[in-house]
Write a protein that holds these residues in place. Structure first.
Motif, PDB file in Angstrom:
ATOM      1  N   LEU A  54     -39.034  22.086 -44.192  1.00 40.80           N
ATOM      2  CA  LEU A  54     -37.997  21.076 -44.051  1.00 40.80           C
ATOM      3  C   LEU A  54     -37.992  20.396 -42.680  1.00 40.80           C
ATOM      4  O   LEU A  54     -37.051  19.666 -42.366  1.00 40.80           O
ATOM      5  CB  LEU A  54     -36.621  21.703 -44.314  1.00 40.80           C
ATOM      6  N   PRO A  57     -38.521  15.392 -43.060  1.00 43.15           N
ATOM      7  CA  PRO A  57     -37.951  14.968 -44.346  1.00 43.15           C
ATOM      8  C   PRO A  57     -38.946  14.137 -45.152  1.00 43.15           C
ATOM      9  O   PRO A  57     -39.703  13.332 -44.601  1.00 43.15           O
ATOM     10  CB  PRO A  57     -36.736  14.133 -43.930  1.00 43.15           C
ATOM     11  N   ALA A  62     -36.358  16.369 -50.346  1.00 44.95           N
ATOM     12  CA  ALA A  62     -35.021  15.763 -50.222  1.00 44.95           C
ATOM     13  C   ALA A  62     -33.930  16.622 -50.849  1.00 44.95           C
ATOM     14  O   ALA A  62     -32.830  16.755 -50.296  1.00 44.95           O
ATOM     15  CB  ALA A  62     -35.023  14.369 -50.842  1.00 44.95           C
ATOM     16  N   ILE A  65     -33.224  19.628 -48.458  1.00 47.47           N
ATOM     17  CA  ILE A  65     -32.590  19.172 -47.223  1.00 47.47           C
ATOM     18  C   ILE A  65     -31.137  18.810 -47.480  1.00 47.47           C
ATOM     19  O   ILE A  65     -30.252  19.083 -46.655  1.00 47.47           O
ATOM     20  CB  ILE A  65     -33.370  17.982 -46.627  1.00 47.47           C
ATOM     21  N   ASP A  66     -30.864  18.211 -48.627  1.00 49.64           N
ATOM     22  CA  ASP A  66     -29.481  17.868 -48.981  1.00 49.64           C
ATOM     23  C   ASP A  66     -28.635  19.126 -49.150  1.00 49.64           C
ATOM     24  O   ASP A  66     -27.489  19.188 -48.701  1.00 49.64           O
ATOM     25  CB  ASP A  66     -29.467  17.034 -50.263  1.00 49.64           C
ATOM     26  N   TRP A  68     -29.006  21.932 -47.694  1.00 53.04           N
ATOM     27  CA  TRP A  68     -28.858  22.657 -46.429  1.00 53.04           C
ATOM     28  C   TRP A  68     -28.573  21.748 -45.235  1.00 53.04           C
ATOM     29  O   TRP A  68     -28.736  22.177 -44.092  1.00 53.04           O
ATOM     30  CB  TRP A  68     -30.143  23.447 -46.149  1.00 53.04           C
ATOM     31  N   LYS A  69     -28.114  20.516 -45.459  1.00 54.01           N
ATOM     32  CA  LYS A  69     -27.983  19.554 -44.368  1.00 54.01           C
ATOM     33  C   LYS A  69     -27.154  20.090 -43.203  1.00 54.01           C
ATOM     34  O   LYS A  69     -27.540  19.974 -42.036  1.00 54.01           O
ATOM     35  CB  LYS A  69     -27.373  18.245 -44.863  1.00 54.01           C
ATOM     36  N   ASP A  70     -26.008  20.702 -43.472  1.00 54.98           N
ATOM     37  CA  ASP A  70     -25.153  21.194 -42.389  1.00 54.98           C
ATOM     38  C   ASP A  70     -25.826  22.324 -41.621  1.00 54.98           C
ATOM     39  O   ASP A  70     -25.749  22.397 -40.387  1.00 54.98           O
ATOM     40  CB  ASP A  70     -23.792  21.643 -42.930  1.00 54.98           C
ATOM     41  N   ILE A  72     -29.104  22.843 -41.380  1.00 53.13           N
ATOM     42  CA  ILE A  72     -30.235  22.279 -40.639  1.00 53.13           C
ATOM     43  C   ILE A  72     -29.740  21.600 -39.364  1.00 53.13           C
ATOM     44  O   ILE A  72     -30.327  21.764 -38.286  1.00 53.13           O
ATOM     45  CB  ILE A  72     -31.009  21.291 -41.533  1.00 53.13           C
ATOM     46  N   ASP A  73     -28.638  20.850 -39.477  1.00 51.21           N
ATOM     47  CA  ASP A  73     -28.066  20.205 -38.290  1.00 51.21           C
ATOM     48  C   ASP A  73     -27.628  21.245 -37.256  1.00 51.21           C
ATOM     49  O   ASP A  73     -27.830  21.064 -36.046  1.00 51.21           O
ATOM     50  CB  ASP A  73     -26.868  19.341 -38.682  1.00 51.21           C
ATOM     51  N   ASN A  76     -30.674  22.533 -35.561  1.00 49.44           N
ATOM     52  CA  ASN A  76     -31.167  21.544 -34.597  1.00 49.44           C
ATOM     53  C   ASN A  76     -30.380  21.626 -33.284  1.00 49.44           C
ATOM     54  O   ASN A  76     -30.953  21.570 -32.192  1.00 49.44           O
ATOM     55  CB  ASN A  76     -31.051  20.136 -35.181  1.00 49.44           C
ATOM     56  N   ASN A  91     -36.690  17.712 -37.716  1.00 51.60           N
ATOM     57  CA  ASN A  91     -35.854  18.902 -37.660  1.00 51.60           C
ATOM     58  C   ASN A  91     -36.568  20.021 -36.910  1.00 51.60           C
ATOM     59  O   ASN A  91     -37.799  20.088 -36.888  1.00 51.60           O
ATOM     60  CB  ASN A  91     -35.513  19.379 -39.073  1.00 51.60           C
TER      61      ASN A  91
END
Length: 206
Positions: A54, A57, A62, A65-66, A68-70, A72-73, A76, A91
């Motif tokens: 991941l 992107p 996709a 990533i959607d 796990w977006k929070d 992953i952020d 980061n 990422n």
């Protein structure tokens, strides 16, 4: 020499002690394209979990990533706060393992995310270049345009330095779906031995 898939499935059934007497008909898919594959006559058969990188992107990743977006952020930010800005163009290191089931009404994605900031080491197997970590687990249920994402605590994630050159089935993460009990089943083996604490059922909501 690699074992035939039928032998591998039987081997995992014996080692992990899961029941796999299944009825019903589901199609399995790779959710990266959200398209059903050929209907599978035996959804209870053990299948290898698929992996996705991941960091960069792409259309193929996709969906994950959607999901796990929070997380992953957050990972980061973990790297940035340590002064590590090597990954500003994408990422920070993040890998994901998933198992997807598809029916005419809905699809279900069982996903485990591997990051340095959100996982913890469970067991190392240096002789075979394998590490098992406890990482966040989520289940995403897609019904039409609606998506439900649920946190599921921690699950085992297998990191391999490289696959065995002589036996590709020696180590791996596996999953199946018990239609009658509406439950995902997961298990993990390293060097043909089930890893303690990595075999469990995940009941799905109706």
């Amino acid at each position: 020499m690699a074992r035939p898939i039928s032998s591998l499935i039987q081997y995992i059934r014996c080692c992990i002690l899961f029941s796999a007497t299944i009825s019903g008909s589901f199609a399995f898919m790779e959710a990266s394209h959200a398209q059903a594959q050929t209907v599978t006559a035996d959804p209870g058969a053990w299948r290898s979990m698929s992996y996705a990188n991941l960091q960069v992107p792409s259309p193929a990743t996709a969906t994950y990533i959607d999901i796990w977006k929070d997380a992953i952020d957050e990972n980061n930010r973990h790297y940035e706060q340590r002064g590590d800005r090597r990954f500003a163009g994408g990422n920070a290191p993040a890998n994901e393992a998933h198992f997807v089931i598809w029916s005419s009404r809905r699809s279900v994605v069982f996903s485990v995310l591997d990051t340095a900031s959100q996982c913890e080491a469970k067991t190392a197997f240096p002789a075979v270049g394998a590490t098992v970590k406890l990482c966040p687990m989520r289940i995403a249920i897609y019904e039409g345009l609606q998506v439900r994402t649920m946190d599921g605590g921690k699950a085992c994630f297998l990191e391999l330095d490289k696959p065995s050159p002589t036996d590709a089935t020696a180590s791996g993460s596996y999953a199946s779906y018990d239609v009658a009990r509406r439950a995902l089943k997961t298990g993990l083996i390293v060097n043909h031995v089930a890893v303690d604490g990595c075999s469990f059922d995940v009941p799905l909501p109706r």
